[in-house]
Design an enzyme around this catalytic site. Structure first.
Site, PDB file in Angstrom:
ATOM      1  N   LYS A  49       0.843  -1.202   0.000  1.00  0.00           N
ATOM      2  CA  LYS A  49       0.000   0.000   0.000  1.00  0.00           C
ATOM      3  C   LYS A  49       0.879   1.253   0.000  1.00  0.00           C
ATOM      4  O   LYS A  49       0.609   2.220  -0.717  1.00  0.00           O
ATOM      5  CB  LYS A  49      -0.945  -0.023   1.221  1.00  0.00           C
ATOM      6  N   GLN A  93      -4.893  -1.782   9.702  1.00  0.00           N
ATOM      7  CA  GLN A  93      -4.752  -3.080   9.042  1.00  0.00           C
ATOM      8  C   GLN A  93      -5.356  -4.187   9.902  1.00  0.00           C
ATOM      9  O   GLN A  93      -5.103  -4.272  11.099  1.00  0.00           O
ATOM     10  CB  GLN A  93      -3.260  -3.350   8.762  1.00  0.00           C
ATOM     11  N   ASP A 116     -11.226   2.532   4.238  1.00  0.00           N
ATOM     12  CA  ASP A 116     -11.391   1.078   4.252  1.00  0.00           C
ATOM     13  C   ASP A 116     -12.865   0.682   4.127  1.00  0.00           C
ATOM     14  O   ASP A 116     -13.177  -0.460   3.806  1.00  0.00           O
ATOM     15  CB  ASP A 116     -10.890   0.539   5.599  1.00  0.00           C
TER      16      ASP A 116
HETATM   17  N1  GUN Z   1      -6.907  -7.162   5.837  1.00  0.00           N
HETATM   18  C1  GUN Z   1      -7.267  -7.854   4.730  1.00  0.00           C
HETATM   19  N2  GUN Z   1      -7.862  -7.029   3.849  1.00  0.00           N
HETATM   20  C2  GUN Z   1      -7.882  -5.808   4.407  1.00  0.00           C
HETATM   21  C3  GUN Z   1      -8.367  -4.544   3.974  1.00  0.00           C
HETATM   22  O1  GUN Z   1      -8.921  -4.347   2.892  1.00  0.00           O
HETATM   23  N3  GUN Z   1      -8.191  -3.529   4.856  1.00  0.00           N
HETATM   24  C4  GUN Z   1      -7.609  -3.690   6.061  1.00  0.00           C
HETATM   25  N4  GUN Z   1      -7.503  -2.637   6.843  1.00  0.00           N
HETATM   26  N5  GUN Z   1      -7.160  -4.844   6.490  1.00  0.00           N
HETATM   27  C5  GUN Z   1      -7.291  -5.888   5.661  1.00  0.00           C
END
Ligand code: GUN
Length: 291
Positions: A49, A93, A116
């Site tokens: 990211k 996350q 998110d």
């Molecule tokens: N863990 C797996 N997919 C995601 C996501 O799209 N966002 C976040 N914050 N954690 C994740």
């Protein structure tokens, strides 16, 4: 049979976003990435990211609280980010360590910075078909992949495997929306579903998001179906430098010959998720700067 190239589609979205960000004068969009602990998958996702943000011109701030952080301390960290006018998007996350209440943390994020899309307000907006909010990145990425691969869901039977907050529930709501590209008949299956293959065999579009490697086999597929594999399972593989290989929820070699279209793992849904995060961050920036 067509293999849907998520890398290529994500790259073109990222190029569009790069052009949009490059045209901004002054401050650039800023994304705060919060990662608690050292879960190996989370470490690699947050790196990806950060790298993609840099390519697009989005500023990222990586915050790595110790694994011992308390719920109260994490709330205070999120409150500070919510109030910080130079931060446009906040991502915590998942998964969080078990002593932290993940849903309570998602609720704490200001809905206007919730790139998110896990906050109650943004999840609710999908049900209300209100596009002013943020759609969670993986479901948004799946809808974008389908649209850019010319798969129209109108009247189709979409079967979703998995009922998670992050993928299963929101993708089902998106496919159900009464609008162009969606308007599907939707079935959600989960661990208590009986006679699963009889249901998946009715799917015009099958979306697998259960986190079980190679779970979907040939006998579960209607010939000509579109199959979207959301699984990212790490299987030990000593022959790889990393020590593991990525496998989807779909037994690709067995299922692919039966499909009209299928996404691979890696290189299918994964890169789209990151592109959608960047799109949401730019959207948050635009919404905040127009006020
Ligand atoms: N863990 C797996 N997919 C995601 C996501 O799209 N966002 C976040 N914050 N954690 C994740």
């Amino acid at each position: 049979m067509e293999i849907i190239d998520g890398n290529q589609i994500a790259a073109s979205i990222n190029r569009e976003l790069h052009a949009e960000v490059a045209s901004l004068t002054g401050r650039k969009p800023c994304l705060a990435l919060v990662r608690v602990g050292e879960d190996p998958a989370s470490v690699s996702y947050v790196k990806k990211k950060e790298k993609t943000a840099a390519e697009i011109g989005v500023t990222s701030r990586i915050i790595l609280p110790p694994i011992t952080i308390t719920q109260g301390e994490l709330f205070r960290l999120i409150d500070e980010l919510n109030e910080n006018s130079t931060v446009d998007g906040i991502l915590v996350q998942s998964p969080l360590p078990p002593h932290l209440d993940e849903v309570a943390v998602f609720r704490r994020v200001n809905p206007e910075k919730d790139v998110d899309g896990f906050n109650t307000v943004n999840l609710g907006k999908i049900a209300q078909e209100d596009s002013s909010g943020f759609v969670a990145c993986t479901p948004a990425g799946i809808m974008e992949l389908l649209a850019r691969s010319h798969v129209d869901l109108n009247g189709k039977h979409v079967v979703v495997l998995g009922r998670s907050l992050i993928v299963g529930k929101p993708i089902a709501l998106l496919a159900l929306q009464k609008k162009t590209g969606a308007n599907a008949t939707v079935t959600i299956c989960h661990s208590a579903t009986q006679n699963l293959p009889a249901i998946t065999r009715q799917a015009d579009v099958l979306i697998a998001a259960i986190g079980r490697p190679n779970f979907v086999t040939a006998t579960m597929i209607k010939p000509g179906a579109v199959v979207i594999d959301v699984g990212i399972n790490r299987l030990a593989d000593p022959s790889k430098k990393s020590g593991y290989r990525l496998t989807g929820d779909v037994n690709f070699s067995e299922v692919a010959p039966l499909c009209s279209k299928i996404t691979p793992v890696p290189g299918g849904v994964g890169p789209m998720t990151v592109a959608m995060l960047m799109q949401n961050t730019v959207k948050a920036f635009r919404l905040r700067s127009s006020r």
